[in-house]
Write a protein that holds these residues in place. Structure first.
Motif, PDB file in Angstrom:
ATOM      1  N   ASP A   1      -3.439 -23.639 -29.931  1.00 10.15           N
ATOM      2  CA  ASP A   1      -3.721 -22.381 -30.622  1.00 10.15           C
ATOM      3  C   ASP A   1      -3.716 -21.182 -29.667  1.00 10.15           C
ATOM      4  N   LEU A   2      -3.578 -21.436 -28.377  1.00 12.42           N
ATOM      5  CA  LEU A   2      -3.558 -20.344 -27.409  1.00 12.42           C
ATOM      6  C   LEU A   2      -2.255 -19.548 -27.486  1.00 12.42           C
TER       7      LEU A   2
ATOM      8  N   ILE B   1     -11.244 -20.740 -29.587  1.00 11.85           N
ATOM      9  CA  ILE B   1     -10.290 -21.637 -30.242  1.00 11.85           C
ATOM     10  C   ILE B   1     -10.786 -23.075 -30.116  1.00 11.85           C
ATOM     11  N   ALA B   2     -10.197 -23.969 -30.896  1.00 11.75           N
ATOM     12  CA  ALA B   2     -10.626 -25.369 -30.885  1.00 11.75           C
ATOM     13  C   ALA B   2      -9.519 -26.318 -30.457  1.00 11.75           C
TER      14      ALA B   2
ATOM     15  N   ILE C   1     -15.167 -23.792 -35.668  1.00  7.74           N
ATOM     16  CA  ILE C   1     -13.969 -22.981 -35.407  1.00  7.74           C
ATOM     17  C   ILE C   1     -12.792 -23.497 -36.229  1.00  7.74           C
ATOM     18  N   ARG C   2     -12.629 -24.814 -36.296  1.00  3.65           N
ATOM     19  CA  ARG C   2     -11.534 -25.380 -37.091  1.00  3.65           C
ATOM     20  C   ARG C   2     -11.698 -25.046 -38.565  1.00  3.65           C
ATOM     21  N   GLU C   3     -12.927 -25.142 -39.068  1.00 12.27           N
ATOM     22  CA  GLU C   3     -13.183 -24.813 -40.477  1.00 12.27           C
ATOM     23  C   GLU C   3     -12.934 -23.335 -40.752  1.00 12.27           C
TER      24      GLU C   3
ATOM     25  N   ARG D   1     -11.485 -18.604 -24.976  1.00 14.90           N
ATOM     26  CA  ARG D   1     -12.082 -19.824 -24.448  1.00 14.90           C
ATOM     27  C   ARG D   1     -12.160 -20.896 -25.525  1.00 14.90           C
ATOM     28  N   MET D   2     -12.274 -22.153 -25.075  1.00 11.86           N
ATOM     29  CA  MET D   2     -12.460 -23.287 -25.973  1.00 11.86           C
ATOM     30  C   MET D   2     -13.782 -23.955 -25.621  1.00 11.86           C
ATOM     31  N   PRO D   3     -14.818 -23.757 -26.424  1.00  7.78           N
ATOM     32  CA  PRO D   3     -16.126 -24.346 -26.105  1.00  7.78           C
ATOM     33  C   PRO D   3     -16.102 -25.866 -26.215  1.00  7.78           C
TER      34      PRO D   3
END
Length: 356
Positions: free
Chosen positions: A75-76, A70-71, A134-136, A123-125
């Motif tokens: 969003d979790l 996720i970004a 990720i958002r796109e 996870r959020m890199p």
């Protein structure tokens, strides 16, 4: 399939490529992308069909869970049944970054993504290319490492191309990754948070935030046959083509043993390579000796290990000897990967004793 390879250069054109990469994900395709740990093979985490495509592209067993990337922290909540206080504390401390947390999943996440489990790894890199991608892509990207199953994870696009060209729609080339080992995985569905896979975020770092943290005993042991709750727990991973053996013991004994075995095997026509460190590389007699970094800076070893294993494959090495490493701090993650790569083949040698 024609795989489009796009080199990220931090230009306006990059934004267009990331938009295109996002469109590919939303339409059910696959895109490899850089993160701070290793390259990921991304698909729509909320699509059963996309997750099946990921397993097929990698040749990965379908009971080996995928990590949802996720970004944004908000969003979790939609993909989890509940977020324990420990999860919120760890997110505040380590996200974005190389930490994966396991939660009870919501109905939004298909079991094709979770390996049939009722839990989801998230996870959020921290890599900016990964976050933008990720958002796109719609906010939820399922992504294991972008390699054929069982091989060393790719830390540069060169090896993603080697494994995935013709198998997926696009590869985003972001250069070499920063860390070089996969994220730490912590299970938050147990009474006590438990590390299932060690990584850059160490047990000591987690304990500073949460207090008591357990470590799953199988991290440093052979496969137990139990269904894996997280990636990397059950199957042989990270393996080079050559037969890899870890040699453990007093440094002088390790060097003598490896040099003796190297001489014997080279006479038999084997192509032998040795994994040493900056402190020991000059002591080995093998034709191929590579340093993975300095023991005084374990992050250099983590950054280099997979690349060295891949380079041995490129050189058609048939036998590999590696020194062992400490199993505390970052060394635990390094040894976890080495043991998996070697199929837990370890030679235990003498340890010196000092006497007057």
């Amino acid at each position: 399939m024609n795989t489009v390879i796009y080199q990220i250069k931090d230009t306006i054109e990059d934004a267009k490529s990331l938009t295109e990469a996002g469109r590919i994900i939303r339409e059910g395709g696959l895109v490899a992308f850089p993160t701070e740990t290793v390259y990921g093979l991304g698909g729509d985490a909320l699509s059963p069909a996309s997750s099946r495509k990921i397993y097929a592209a990698k040749g990965r067993p379908s009971d080996n869970p995928l990590i949802v990337h996720i970004a944004n922290t908000e969003d979790l909540e939609p993909i989890t049944a509940d977020i324990p206080e420990a999860g919120r504390k760890l997110a505040d401390a380590f996200w974005p970054g190389p930490l994966t947390m396991i939660f009870r999943k919501s109905e939004k996440v298909p079991k094709e993504t979770t390996g049939g489990l009722d839990t989801v790894a998230v996870r959020m890199p921290s890599d900016p290319v990964a976050l933008a991608f990720i958002r796109e892509a719609g906010g939820y990207v399922a992504a294991p490492s972008a390699n054929l199953s069982g091989k060393p994870s790719p830390t540069s696009a060169k090896y993603v191309i080697q494994d995935m060209d013709g198998r997926i729609e696009m590869i985003l080339d972001g250069g070499d990754v920063e860390i070089g080992l996969e994220s730490t995985i912590v299970d938050l569905t147990e009474e006590t948070p438990t590390i299932l896979r060690p990584g850059y975020v160490t047990k000591e770092m987690l304990e500073q935030v949460l207090g008591t943290v357990d470590a799953d005993r199988t991290m440093m042991e052979k496969d137990t046959g139990v269904a894996p709750k997280a990636p990397g727990m059950k199957y042989r991973h990270y393996a080079p083509k050559g037969d890899l053996v870890i040699v453990e013991g007093d440094s002088a004994c390790v060097v003598d043993y490896i040099n003796e075995q190297t001489g014997l095997l080279e006479k038999q026509g084997e192509k032998v390579a040795v994994i040493g460190t900056e402190e020991t590389k000059m002591l080995y007699h093998a034709e191929i000796v590579k340093s993975v970094g300095s023991r005084n800076r374990e992050e250099t070893i983590a950054h280099t290990l997979y690349r060295v294993l891949r380079e041995f494959d490129d050189m058609d090495v048939t036998r590999i000897f590696s020194e062992s490493f400490d199993t505390t701090g970052m060394g635990q993650a390094i040894m976890n990967r080495l043991l998996k790569a070697a199929g837990h083949k370890v030679i235990h040698l003498c340890r010196s004793t000092n006497s007057d």
